[in-house]
Design a protein around this motif. Structure first.
Motif, PDB file in Angstrom:
ATOM      1  N   ASP A  89       0.806  -1.230   0.000  1.00 50.99           N
ATOM      2  CA  ASP A  89       0.000   0.000   0.000  1.00 50.99           C
ATOM      3  C   ASP A  89       0.836   1.276   0.000  1.00 50.99           C
ATOM      4  N   THR A  90       2.151   1.173   0.151  1.00 43.80           N
ATOM      5  CA  THR A  90       3.000   2.362   0.088  1.00 43.80           C
ATOM      6  C   THR A  90       3.894   2.356  -1.154  1.00 43.80           C
ATOM      7  N   THR A  91       3.624   1.449  -2.074  1.00 41.95           N
ATOM      8  CA  THR A  91       4.441   1.336  -3.283  1.00 41.95           C
ATOM      9  C   THR A  91       4.444   2.637  -4.078  1.00 41.95           C
ATOM     10  N   VAL A  92       3.300   3.298  -4.162  1.00 44.47           N
ATOM     11  CA  VAL A  92       3.218   4.547  -4.922  1.00 44.47           C
ATOM     12  C   VAL A  92       4.146   5.596  -4.328  1.00 44.47           C
ATOM     13  N   LEU A  93       4.241   5.642  -3.006  1.00 44.67           N
ATOM     14  CA  LEU A  93       5.128   6.622  -2.371  1.00 44.67           C
ATOM     15  C   LEU A  93       6.586   6.372  -2.732  1.00 44.67           C
ATOM     16  N   TRP A  94       6.965   5.109  -2.795  1.00 42.38           N
ATOM     17  CA  TRP A  94       8.358   4.767  -3.073  1.00 42.38           C
ATOM     18  C   TRP A  94       8.665   4.775  -4.570  1.00 42.38           C
ATOM     19  N   ALA A  95       7.739   4.269  -5.399  1.00 42.16           N
ATOM     20  CA  ALA A  95       8.002   4.142  -6.832  1.00 42.16           C
ATOM     21  C   ALA A  95       7.575   5.383  -7.615  1.00 42.16           C
ATOM     22  N   GLY A  96       6.684   6.184  -7.052  1.00 39.44           N
ATOM     23  CA  GLY A  96       6.158   7.345  -7.759  1.00 39.44           C
ATOM     24  C   GLY A  96       7.209   8.286  -8.310  1.00 39.44           C
ATOM     25  N   PRO A  97       8.167   8.734  -7.520  1.00 41.87           N
ATOM     26  CA  PRO A  97       9.179   9.655  -8.051  1.00 41.87           C
ATOM     27  C   PRO A  97       9.987   9.056  -9.201  1.00 41.87           C
ATOM     28  N   PHE A  98      10.297   7.755  -9.106  1.00 42.53           N
ATOM     29  CA  PHE A  98      11.059   7.113 -10.178  1.00 42.53           C
ATOM     30  C   PHE A  98      10.211   6.985 -11.441  1.00 42.53           C
ATOM     31  N   ALA A  99       8.923   6.683 -11.267  1.00 39.92           N
ATOM     32  CA  ALA A  99       8.018   6.585 -12.418  1.00 39.92           C
ATOM     33  C   ALA A  99       7.886   7.945 -13.108  1.00 39.92           C
ATOM     34  N   LEU A 100       7.762   9.012 -12.335  1.00 41.06           N
ATOM     35  CA  LEU A 100       7.678  10.351 -12.926  1.00 41.06           C
ATOM     36  C   LEU A 100       8.970  10.726 -13.653  1.00 41.06           C
ATOM     37  N   LEU A 101      10.099  10.358 -13.089  1.00 44.77           N
ATOM     38  CA  LEU A 101      11.379  10.623 -13.732  1.00 44.77           C
ATOM     39  C   LEU A 101      11.477   9.861 -15.046  1.00 44.77           C
ATOM     40  N   ALA A 102      11.057   8.596 -15.053  1.00 40.02           N
ATOM     41  CA  ALA A 102      11.085   7.794 -16.272  1.00 40.02           C
ATOM     42  C   ALA A 102      10.140   8.377 -17.322  1.00 40.02           C
ATOM     43  N   LEU A 103       8.958   8.811 -16.898  1.00 41.97           N
ATOM     44  CA  LEU A 103       8.015   9.434 -17.836  1.00 41.97           C
ATOM     45  C   LEU A 103       8.606  10.703 -18.455  1.00 41.97           C
ATOM     46  N   GLY A 104       9.214  11.530 -17.631  1.00 36.49           N
ATOM     47  CA  GLY A 104       9.836  12.758 -18.125  1.00 36.49           C
ATOM     48  C   GLY A 104      10.964  12.473 -19.095  1.00 36.49           C
ATOM     49  N   ALA A 105      11.799  11.488 -18.780  1.00 35.91           N
ATOM     50  CA  ALA A 105      12.906  11.131 -19.673  1.00 35.91           C
ATOM     51  C   ALA A 105      12.363  10.566 -20.984  1.00 35.91           C
ATOM     52  N   GLY A 106      11.316   9.756 -20.893  1.00 35.90           N
ATOM     53  CA  GLY A 106      10.705   9.205 -22.106  1.00 35.90           C
ATOM     54  C   GLY A 106      10.110  10.292 -22.974  1.00 35.90           C
ATOM     55  N   ALA A 107       9.419  11.247 -22.370  1.00 34.28           N
ATOM     56  CA  ALA A 107       8.823  12.346 -23.131  1.00 34.28           C
ATOM     57  C   ALA A 107       9.907  13.193 -23.795  1.00 34.28           C
ATOM     58  N   LEU A 108      10.984  13.452 -23.087  1.00 38.33           N
ATOM     59  CA  LEU A 108      12.087  14.226 -23.650  1.00 38.33           C
ATOM     60  C   LEU A 108      12.725  13.473 -24.815  1.00 38.33           C
ATOM     61  N   GLY A 109      12.957  12.179 -24.625  1.00 40.02           N
ATOM     62  CA  GLY A 109      13.533  11.361 -25.702  1.00 40.02           C
ATOM     63  C   GLY A 109      12.634  11.325 -26.924  1.00 40.02           C
ATOM     64  N   TRP A 110      11.331  11.166 -26.720  1.00 36.02           N
ATOM     65  CA  TRP A 110      10.373  11.147 -27.823  1.00 36.02           C
ATOM     66  C   TRP A 110      10.398  12.475 -28.575  1.00 36.02           C
ATOM     67  N   ARG A 111      10.439  13.559 -27.833  1.00 37.55           N
ATOM     68  CA  ARG A 111      10.449  14.897 -28.447  1.00 37.55           C
ATOM     69  C   ARG A 111      11.728  15.110 -29.261  1.00 37.55           C
ATOM     70  N   LEU A 112      12.863  14.704 -28.711  1.00 37.66           N
ATOM     71  CA  LEU A 112      14.121  14.853 -29.440  1.00 37.66           C
ATOM     72  C   LEU A 112      14.131  13.993 -30.695  1.00 37.66           C
ATOM     73  N   LEU A 113      13.591  12.799 -30.622  1.00 39.21           N
ATOM     74  CA  LEU A 113      13.511  11.915 -31.778  1.00 39.21           C
ATOM     75  C   LEU A 113      12.630  12.528 -32.867  1.00 39.21           C
ATOM     76  N   ARG A 114      11.527  13.103 -32.472  1.00 41.18           N
ATOM     77  CA  ARG A 114      10.628  13.749 -33.440  1.00 41.18           C
ATOM     78  C   ARG A 114      11.320  14.939 -34.115  1.00 41.18           C
ATOM     79  N   LEU A 115      12.083  15.687 -33.363  1.00 43.38           N
ATOM     80  CA  LEU A 115      12.798  16.827 -33.941  1.00 43.38           C
ATOM     81  C   LEU A 115      13.834  16.374 -34.966  1.00 43.38           C
TER      82      LEU A 115
END
Length: 131
Positions: A89-115
Motif C-alpha cells: 500500500d505504500t508502493t506509490v510513495l516509493w516508486a512514484g518519483p522514479f516513475a515520474l522521472l522515467a516518464l519525463g525522460a521518455g517524453a524528452l527522448g520522444w520529443r528529441l527523436l521527433r525533432l
C-alpha cells in the motif's frame, strides 16, 4: 579496583550521554504532525516539543527505539514516520518519483527523436537584383 571505578562511572555517565543522541535520532525519523513537512527535530511547534519530551520520558523508562516508534504510530498513524515502510500500500510513495522521472525522460527522448526526424527545409536567400 581501578576497573571497577571505571565501570561504575561509565554505567552512570554512558546512558545519560546516550539519551540526547537517541532522542535526536528518533526525532529525525519522525514527522511533526502539525508542520507535516518537517521532522520533530527540525520543528519548533508546541506539539513537536511535547512529542520530543514524550520521547525523552520513554527513553528514561527504558523503552526501545522500536517501542517508541510503535507508540507514535499507534497515536498518530504511519504518517508520523518520515520514511514510511515499504509495503504494497505504500508502493506509490516509493516508486512514484522514479516513475515520474522515467516518464519525463521518455517524453524528452520522444520529443528529441521527433525533432531529428522532421525534414529540414532550408531556404537559401535570393540575391538581390541590382538595377
Amino acid at each position: 579496583m581501578k576497573r571497577l571505578l571505571i565501570a561504575v562511572v561509565l554505567s552512570v555517565v554512558w546512558p545519560a550521554g546516550a539519551a540526547p543522541d537517541r532522542l535526536h535520532a528518533l526525532a529525525t525519523e519522525l514527522r511533526c504532525p502539525v508542520c507535516q513537512n518537517q521532522t520533530l527535530a527540525d520543528s519548533n511547534a508546541d506539539l513537536a516539543r511535547d512529542l520530543k519530551a514524550e520521547i525523552a520520558r520513554q527513553i528514561e523508562q527504558g523503552r526501545s527505539d522500536e517501542q517508541i516508534r510503535a507508540f507514535m504510530v499507534q497515536r498518530y498513524g504511519e504518517f508520523v514516520l518520515y520514511e514510511p515502510p515499504v509495503r504494497a500500500d505504500t508502493t506509490v510513495l516509493w516508486a512514484g518519483p522514479f516513475a515520474l522521472l522515467a516518464l519525463g525522460a521518455g517524453a524528452l527522448g520522444w520529443r528529441l527523436l521527433r525533432l531529428r526526424q522532421r525534414p529540414q527545409t532550408h531556404t537559401t536567400p535570393t540575391p538581390e537584383r541590382q538595377t
